[in-house]
Write a protein that holds these residues in place. Structure first.
Motif, PDB file in Angstrom:
ATOM      1  N   TYR A 225       0.957  -1.185  -0.090  1.00 14.46           N
ATOM      2  CA  TYR A 225       0.104   0.128  -0.022  1.00 14.46           C
ATOM      3  C   TYR A 225       0.803   1.083  -0.072  1.00 14.46           C
ATOM      4  O   TYR A 225       1.898   1.304   0.520  1.00 14.46           O
ATOM      5  CB  TYR A 225      -0.937  -0.033   1.180  1.00 14.46           C
ATOM      6  CG  TYR A 225      -1.715  -1.101   1.464  1.00 14.46           C
ATOM      7  CD1 TYR A 225      -2.758  -1.408   0.387  1.00 14.46           C
ATOM      8  CD2 TYR A 225      -1.898  -1.857   2.659  1.00 14.46           C
ATOM      9  CE1 TYR A 225      -3.452  -2.706   0.512  1.00 14.46           C
ATOM     10  CE2 TYR A 225      -2.576  -2.900   2.763  1.00 14.46           C
ATOM     11  CZ  TYR A 225      -3.687  -3.348   1.500  1.00 14.46           C
ATOM     12  OH  TYR A 225      -4.495  -4.129   1.746  1.00 14.46           O
ATOM     13  N   SER A 226       0.601   2.382  -0.582  1.00  5.50           N
ATOM     14  CA  SER A 226       1.013   3.564  -0.514  1.00  5.50           C
ATOM     15  C   SER A 226       1.074   4.269   0.585  1.00  5.50           C
ATOM     16  O   SER A 226       1.882   5.122   1.006  1.00  5.50           O
ATOM     17  CB  SER A 226       0.395   4.546  -1.699  1.00  5.50           C
ATOM     18  OG  SER A 226      -0.597   4.882  -1.452  1.00  5.50           O
ATOM     19  N   TRP A 259      -6.310  -4.417  -2.794  1.00  2.00           N
ATOM     20  CA  TRP A 259      -5.918  -3.439  -3.366  1.00  2.00           C
ATOM     21  C   TRP A 259      -6.446  -2.119  -2.702  1.00  2.00           C
ATOM     22  O   TRP A 259      -7.499  -2.202  -2.184  1.00  2.00           O
ATOM     23  CB  TRP A 259      -6.042  -3.329  -4.803  1.00  2.00           C
ATOM     24  CG  TRP A 259      -7.424  -3.038  -5.399  1.00  2.00           C
ATOM     25  CD1 TRP A 259      -7.852  -2.066  -5.718  1.00  2.00           C
ATOM     26  CD2 TRP A 259      -8.678  -3.992  -5.392  1.00  2.00           C
ATOM     27  NE1 TRP A 259      -9.469  -1.969  -6.226  1.00  2.00           N
ATOM     28  CE2 TRP A 259      -9.773  -3.461  -5.968  1.00  2.00           C
ATOM     29  CE3 TRP A 259      -8.571  -5.295  -5.017  1.00  2.00           C
ATOM     30  CZ2 TRP A 259     -10.952  -3.883  -6.209  1.00  2.00           C
ATOM     31  CZ3 TRP A 259      -9.964  -5.955  -5.189  1.00  2.00           C
ATOM     32  CH2 TRP A 259     -10.943  -5.260  -5.651  1.00  2.00           C
ATOM     33  N   GLU A 260      -5.825  -0.951  -3.081  1.00  2.00           N
ATOM     34  CA  GLU A 260      -6.125   0.235  -2.581  1.00  2.00           C
ATOM     35  C   GLU A 260      -6.815   1.111  -3.654  1.00  2.00           C
ATOM     36  O   GLU A 260      -6.892   0.870  -4.872  1.00  2.00           O
ATOM     37  CB  GLU A 260      -4.985   1.167  -2.020  1.00  2.00           C
ATOM     38  CG  GLU A 260      -3.979   1.784  -2.865  1.00  2.00           C
ATOM     39  CD  GLU A 260      -2.985   2.562  -2.226  1.00  2.00           C
ATOM     40  OE1 GLU A 260      -2.543   2.040  -1.116  1.00  2.00           O
ATOM     41  OE2 GLU A 260      -2.228   3.291  -3.061  1.00  2.00           O
ATOM     42  N   GLU A 261      -7.913   2.060  -3.065  1.00  2.00           N
ATOM     43  CA  GLU A 261      -8.602   3.008  -4.111  1.00  2.00           C
ATOM     44  C   GLU A 261      -7.607   3.876  -4.659  1.00  2.00           C
ATOM     45  O   GLU A 261      -6.887   4.780  -3.720  1.00  2.00           O
ATOM     46  CB  GLU A 261      -9.687   3.438  -3.270  1.00  2.00           C
ATOM     47  CG  GLU A 261     -10.301   4.838  -4.135  1.00  2.00           C
ATOM     48  CD  GLU A 261     -11.052   4.400  -5.390  1.00  2.00           C
ATOM     49  OE1 GLU A 261     -10.778   5.120  -6.343  1.00  2.00           O
ATOM     50  OE2 GLU A 261     -11.769   3.341  -5.556  1.00  2.00           O
ATOM     51  N   PRO A 262      -7.452   4.022  -5.898  1.00  2.00           N
ATOM     52  CA  PRO A 262      -6.431   4.961  -6.662  1.00  2.00           C
ATOM     53  C   PRO A 262      -6.638   6.433  -5.877  1.00  2.00           C
ATOM     54  O   PRO A 262      -5.737   7.123  -5.725  1.00  2.00           O
ATOM     55  CB  PRO A 262      -6.707   4.861  -7.871  1.00  2.00           C
ATOM     56  CG  PRO A 262      -7.182   3.416  -8.192  1.00  2.00           C
ATOM     57  CD  PRO A 262      -8.105   3.352  -7.134  1.00  2.00           C
ATOM     58  N   ALA A 263      -7.914   6.753  -5.890  1.00  2.00           N
ATOM     59  CA  ALA A 263      -8.249   8.511  -5.558  1.00  2.00           C
ATOM     60  C   ALA A 263      -8.169   8.474  -3.945  1.00  2.00           C
ATOM     61  O   ALA A 263      -8.151   9.629  -3.489  1.00  2.00           O
ATOM     62  CB  ALA A 263      -9.618   8.523  -5.935  1.00  2.00           C
ATOM     63  N   ASP A 264      -8.098   7.474  -3.481  1.00  2.00           N
ATOM     64  CA  ASP A 264      -7.987   7.581  -1.735  1.00  2.00           C
ATOM     65  C   ASP A 264      -7.244   6.412  -1.169  1.00  2.00           C
ATOM     66  O   ASP A 264      -7.841   5.351  -1.029  1.00  2.00           O
ATOM     67  CB  ASP A 264      -9.507   7.660  -1.004  1.00  2.00           C
ATOM     68  CG  ASP A 264      -9.304   7.945   0.401  1.00  2.00           C
ATOM     69  OD1 ASP A 264      -8.222   7.878   1.027  1.00  2.00           O
ATOM     70  OD2 ASP A 264     -10.400   8.123   0.830  1.00  2.00           O
ATOM     71  N   PHE A 266      -6.646   5.609   1.504  1.00  2.00           N
ATOM     72  CA  PHE A 266      -6.968   5.149   2.875  1.00  2.00           C
ATOM     73  C   PHE A 266      -8.075   3.970   2.790  1.00  2.00           C
ATOM     74  O   PHE A 266      -8.612   3.721   3.723  1.00  2.00           O
ATOM     75  CB  PHE A 266      -7.332   6.151   3.847  1.00  2.00           C
ATOM     76  CG  PHE A 266      -6.029   6.831   4.341  1.00  2.00           C
ATOM     77  CD1 PHE A 266      -5.171   6.189   5.559  1.00  2.00           C
ATOM     78  CD2 PHE A 266      -5.312   8.129   3.757  1.00  2.00           C
ATOM     79  CE1 PHE A 266      -4.152   6.786   5.762  1.00  2.00           C
ATOM     80  CE2 PHE A 266      -4.280   8.584   4.179  1.00  2.00           C
ATOM     81  CZ  PHE A 266      -3.461   7.844   5.082  1.00  2.00           C
ATOM     82  N   VAL A 267      -8.570   3.746   1.733  1.00  2.00           N
ATOM     83  CA  VAL A 267      -9.759   2.839   1.381  1.00  2.00           C
ATOM     84  C   VAL A 267      -9.093   1.766   0.297  1.00  2.00           C
ATOM     85  O   VAL A 267      -8.435   1.763  -0.419  1.00  2.00           O
ATOM     86  CB  VAL A 267     -10.593   3.618   0.053  1.00  2.00           C
ATOM     87  CG1 VAL A 267     -11.889   2.477  -0.235  1.00  2.00           C
ATOM     88  CG2 VAL A 267     -11.362   4.665   0.682  1.00  2.00           C
TER      89      VAL A 267
END
Length: 295
Positions: A225-226, A259-264, A266-267
């Motif tokens: 995760y980023s 995976w994570e939401e590209p726009a957020d 923390f989702v």
């Protein structure tokens, strides 16, 4: 069929015996129930001293057994499977949760459909009445023989109409998993243990939260995760939505994808796969890093 009916009858009698021994108050309009718990348990907290989502879900289960009267007379050939959950958790819960806090749990009927009912749970600080967390639970009436949905009969519909009379109908938030290239996702494999099965002899719904959390922990530790990096237990869940699609049983090997939401960032999203078939979808939204330990 006889085996299913025997299990269902035994299960219903067991839960009735448990619920009869617990303090319970029915709402004034008769559409729900209320009880008090005197603090959380030590194992409700993770290694960072924070309340975790699975423990919160099981705390809500303290009122879930009171749902039995909502179904009227139980038919042993039928069951009620969890189809989906939706959680909202305040920062105050993480700040206030401890072993001594007195909490109030409320449960009411939110609405019902062709073969489903939706229950609404609230967790409050018993002293102030402040809502600390809430949950929608969607249950589907299912044939224990075909494992397919069964429509509510007229008597049940009238029963629920009475429970809802004078109350506002509430709708659970809708959850739809976004599309993704699964080859780019992080994944791990888990094997279902016998201890993770419930009285329907399939994986208990709360265990899928554990599976998702384990995959998130491995992904965070690996740096996938980023933003959510390191120990996932240091991050607090703000919202979560789940969708239960199929069953899993002991000994089956599951693949958990995240995976994570590209726009957020923390989702996070999760998929649990059993034999090339999706059986569970979820979304966890996290607060930005905070530390609230009351242990």
């Amino acid at each position: 069929m006889a085996e299913h009916q025997g299990r269902a009858s035994e299960r219903n009698e067991r839960w009735k015996a448990i619920s009869s021994s617990l303090p319970i108050t029915q709402n004034e309009n008769g559409n729900g129930y209320f009880t008090i718990l005197h603090g959380f348990r030590y194992d409700d907290f993770n290694r960072k001293g924070l309340m975790n989502l699975t423990s919160l879900s099981r705390t809500f289960d303290s009122t879930a057994i009171y749902r039995l009267p909502m179904f009227g007379d139980s038919n042993p050939s039928l069951g009620h499977f969890v189809a989906g959950m939706s959680y909202q958790i305040t920062k105050e819960l993480y700040k206030m949760a401890n072993l001594n806090i007195k909490i109030a749990l409320r449960l009411r009927l939110a609405n019902f459909g062709k073969s489903s009912i939706v229950l609404y749970h609230i967790l409050e600080d018993a002293s102030s009445g402040k809502i600390l967390a809430s949950m929608f639970r969607t249950l589907v009436k299912v044939s224990m023989d075909t494992r397919r949905p069964e429509p509510l009969v007229p008597e049940e519909r009238r029963h629920y109409e009475v429970l809802l009379s004078g109350s506002e109908e509430l709708a659970a938030p809708r959850f739809r998993l976004p599309s993704v290239d699964r080859a780019e996702c992080f994944s791990c494999e888990l094997v279902v243990r016998n201890i993770e099965l419930d009285s329907y002899h399939h994986v208990n719904y709360s265990m899928y939260l554990e599976y998702s959390a384990e995959c998130a922990a491995q992904a965070a530790a690996s740096g996938y995760y980023s933003k959510l990096k390191g120990d996932i237990c240091a991050f607090c869940v703000k919202k979560a939505s789940t969708s239960h699609l199929r069953e899993a049983r002991a000994g089956e090997k599951l693949t958990v994808i995240t995976w994570e939401e590209p726009a957020d960032p923390f989702v996070l999203y999760f998929i649990v796969v059993n034999k090339d078939t999706d059986i569970f979808h979820a979304m966890f939204e996290y607060y930005q890093p905070v530390e609230f330990s009351n242990l």
